[in-house]
Design a protein around this motif. Structure first.
Motif, PDB file in Angstrom:
ATOM      1  N   PHE A  95       0.869  -1.185   0.000  1.00 15.34           N
ATOM      2  CA  PHE A  95       0.000   0.000   0.000  1.00 15.34           C
ATOM      3  C   PHE A  95       0.895   1.221   0.000  1.00 15.34           C
ATOM      4  O   PHE A  95       2.106   1.118   0.249  1.00 15.34           O
ATOM      5  CB  PHE A  95      -0.966   0.006   1.199  1.00 15.34           C
ATOM      6  CG  PHE A  95      -0.313   0.301   2.531  1.00 15.34           C
ATOM      7  CD1 PHE A  95       0.338  -0.695   3.233  1.00 15.34           C
ATOM      8  CD2 PHE A  95      -0.365   1.584   3.075  1.00 15.34           C
ATOM      9  CE1 PHE A  95       0.939  -0.437   4.465  1.00 15.34           C
ATOM     10  CE2 PHE A  95       0.219   1.859   4.303  1.00 15.34           C
ATOM     11  CZ  PHE A  95       0.874   0.845   4.995  1.00 15.34           C
ATOM     12  N   VAL A 134      -6.910   1.064   5.756  1.00 14.61           N
ATOM     13  CA  VAL A 134      -6.287  -0.182   5.290  1.00 14.61           C
ATOM     14  C   VAL A 134      -6.855  -1.281   6.180  1.00 14.61           C
ATOM     15  O   VAL A 134      -6.644  -1.265   7.392  1.00 14.61           O
ATOM     16  CB  VAL A 134      -4.753  -0.122   5.429  1.00 14.61           C
ATOM     17  CG1 VAL A 134      -4.143  -1.489   5.140  1.00 14.61           C
ATOM     18  CG2 VAL A 134      -4.166   0.935   4.508  1.00 14.61           C
ATOM     19  N   GLU A 181      -8.456  -1.581   0.760  1.00 12.30           N
ATOM     20  CA  GLU A 181      -7.755  -0.332   0.993  1.00 12.30           C
ATOM     21  C   GLU A 181      -8.473   0.755   0.213  1.00 12.30           C
ATOM     22  O   GLU A 181      -8.895   0.512  -0.926  1.00 12.30           O
ATOM     23  CB  GLU A 181      -6.312  -0.436   0.507  1.00 12.30           C
ATOM     24  CG  GLU A 181      -5.389   0.602   1.077  1.00 12.30           C
ATOM     25  CD  GLU A 181      -4.711   1.446   0.027  1.00 12.30           C
ATOM     26  OE1 GLU A 181      -4.392   0.922  -1.047  1.00 12.30           O
ATOM     27  OE2 GLU A 181      -4.540   2.657   0.285  1.00 12.30           O
TER      28      GLU A 181
END
Lengths: 257, 327
Positions: free
Chosen positions: A25, A210, A220
């Motif tokens: 991420f 997240v 996410e």
């Protein structure tokens, strides 16, 4: 601008049985990212790995433009600050002295704090609204006050990325909201990543979420994208319905009877 | 509310301590089995050859033990830590006992056999403790302390064995009790570099020591190279303590109570703690040495006994005060 980018991260305490199993991420400047998921899903492990307390087994962590392994501890500490779930109070220190510890990564071997450091301390104390506590002893503070001081200490590091582990879980709801509002304000010019237990609280204040389970990413995105009945079922195995708060326009889950 | 010293007040307080130190030194120079009148101060043989080196050595030993105590309490994050916690005293005792038992008589770098072997064995003991505690390049504070305890037990057995085999009980015991009676200018000169280097290192690592107050992990996130810092500071504290032990035997409590006492007075900031402890340690040792030579004059009581007699109750008083204030 991307402040931190995590790619295919594998980390944990045992190479054969990693806690975080391939996770990616990234966080852009100005965001307040909430990391949520069931107990033991690896939220804290993820944080510890990004602040440099835990070595990664695989993957990359990029802070600004630098791979984390290319930054010295001092260089990393000037970019990333960490507020642990429970910081040890130092007996005999005043609030100001404690916040000054946040300047440690800027001190040189043969010199001590200068004007810049005091300016940063004054600024951090003001940002957290604890000016009145400046000369108070650490031991006299309430849980909520101490948490604000702990955040001020991290802010004095002037980090691009501020990481907090469960910043509100041991506070009463008044302080939970207060700290969340503060963090939301502080995200300007930097990024904030914090782990949360309370999904609704995270949804209410974070700009992105997240959602993790067993060291893997479930979802996410914006709170509306993440807080869905389907995702919550995937992560927690409980059935909920989603309501949208009319005023805040933020999704929140409600347990089904 | 905690009352904090401002910068100016801090300097004034330090200057005050320096003044007290000078005063205590002056009194120490004049008093003793022979009382010197202030008028004869500068031309007295006793003063130049015996009393002055002894008083200066007492001050240096006080400084070494106090700073070493502050440093070890800081890096081991343990209030019970003192300069002897990592086995220095046990090593030094065995070293001295070996030297006395063998009747060794040599001189290295101007140091006679007993201090030299004590110094060497002190450092050997810390080295063993450190190496034993190291797991995957990291020596955890708890492991260090426990290894120190284990080594102390082992060393004490060897010490008893040496005493029984050789029967030098009195000489060894006298050394163990600690004394400055054999102080020479040579001792003073050998110890000074340790005081300067060790004290300087401790002072310039006070930032790291302060960060460690928050715990090891927080110190890491503040950019402190915790492992290196610990190694450097253990080395500095060990050299300081070994130097003190080699010239004065085992003098307890200085390195334990001075840091605690000063922490109560000026707070946990090592930048204050180190210089204040240094001065207080010097004052305490010079005063204790004065008492040891004068209280039963002409007989001399080992300074270690004085320190324990005064130190132990004082330590208990500090603990109580801390608990009461903590309430």
């Amino acid at each position: 601008m991307t402040v931190v980018q995590v790619e295919d991260l594998v980390t944990g305490y045992d190479r054969k049985n990693p806690v975080i199993k391939k996770l990616s991420f990234s966080v852009k400047e100005g965001h307040f990212v909430g990391i949520v998921g069931p107990n033991g899903c690896g939220k804290t492990t993820l944080l510890r790995s990004i602040v440099g307390l835990l070595k990664k087994f695989h993957g990359t962590i990029i802070i600004g433009n630098h791979k984390i392994e290319n930054l010295s501890r001092r260089e990393l500490a000037r970019r990333v600050a960490f507020v642990p779930q429970l910081m040890e109070p130092v007996e005999g220190f005043t609030v100001e002295e404690l916040v000054l510890l946040g300047r440690t990564p800027y001190f040189d071997r043969f010199s001590f704090e200068n004007e810049d450091d005091y300016d940063a301390v004054t600024w951090a104390i003001k940002e957290l609204g604890v000016e009145k506590l400046k000369q108070r002893s650490i031991m006299e503070l309430s849980g909520g006050e101490f948490q604000r001081v702990a955040i001020a200490r991290a802010l004095a590091q002037e980090p691009r990325l501020l990481m907090l582990d469960e910043p509100v879980s041991h506070l009463d709801i008044r302080y939970q909201v207060k700290i969340c509002k503060l963090l939301k304000k502080l995200r300007a010019h930097r990024s904030i990543i914090a782990t949360f237990h309370d999904l609704n609280l995270a949804s209410r204040f974070c700009t992105r979420l997240v959602l993790m389970k067993n060291g893997e990413l479930i979802a996410e995105g914006t709170p509306d994208e993440v807080v869905t009945a389907q995702n919550i079922w995937k992560a927690y195995r409980i059935k909920v319905t989603i309501q949208t708060n009319q005023k805040t326009r933020r999704a929140r889950y409600v347990l089904l009877p | 509310m905690v009352r904090k010293l401002t910068k100016t007040e801090g300097w004034l307080a330090l200057a005050g301590l320096a003044g007290i130190l000078l005063l205590v030194i002056l009194i120490s120079l004049l008093l003793g089995s022979v009382i010197i009148s202030p008028r004869d101060l500068l031309k007295s043989e006793i003063l130049w050859q015996i009393r002055l080196p002894r008083v200066i050595l007492a001050a240096l030993v006080g400084l070494l033990l106090s700073i070493s105590g502050v440093v070890l309490q800081g890096i081991l994050r343990n209030p019970l830590a003192d300069p002897y916690i990592l086995g220095i005293s046990s090593g030094g005792a065995v070293g001295a006992a070996i030297s006395i038992s063998l009747g060794a008589n040599f001189v290295v770098f101007g140091i006679s056999s007993v201090p030299a072997t004590a110094f060497f064995f002190s450092l050997l003991a810390v080295f063993i403790v450190y190496k034993l505690s190291q797991v995957a390049g990291r020596a955890a504070p708890e492991t260090l302390i426990l290894s120190g305890v284990a080594l102390a037990a082992f060393a004490s057995a060897i010490l008893s064995l040496l005493i029984i085999i050789n029967g030098n009980l009195q000489a060894i015991y006298f050394w163990l009790l600690g004394s400055l009676s054999s102080a020479t200018w040579g001792n003073v000169i050998t110890v000074i570099p340790y005081a300067l280097l060790g004290g300087g290192t401790a002072y310039f690592f006070s930032k790291e020591l302060n960060a460690l107050l928050l715990g090891e992990e927080m110190a890491i996130t503040l950019g402190v190279e915790v492992e290196n810092t610990r190694l450097i500071l253990i080395a500095a504290a060990s050299l300081m303590t070994a130097a003190a032990v080699s010239v004065s035997g085992l003098i307890g409590f200085v390195g334990l109570i001075v840091p605690h006492w000063i922490r109560l007075m000026v707070g946990p900031n090592h930048r204050m703690l180190i210089p204040f402890s240094a001065f207080s340690g010097m004052i305490l040792m010079v005063a204790a040495d004065l008492i040891s030579r004068t209280i039963l004059s002409p007989m001399e009581i080992p300074i270690g006994i004085i320190m324990a007699l005064v130190g132990a109750p004082f330590f208990l008083y500090l603990l109580r005060r801390r608990r009461v204030e903590g309430k």
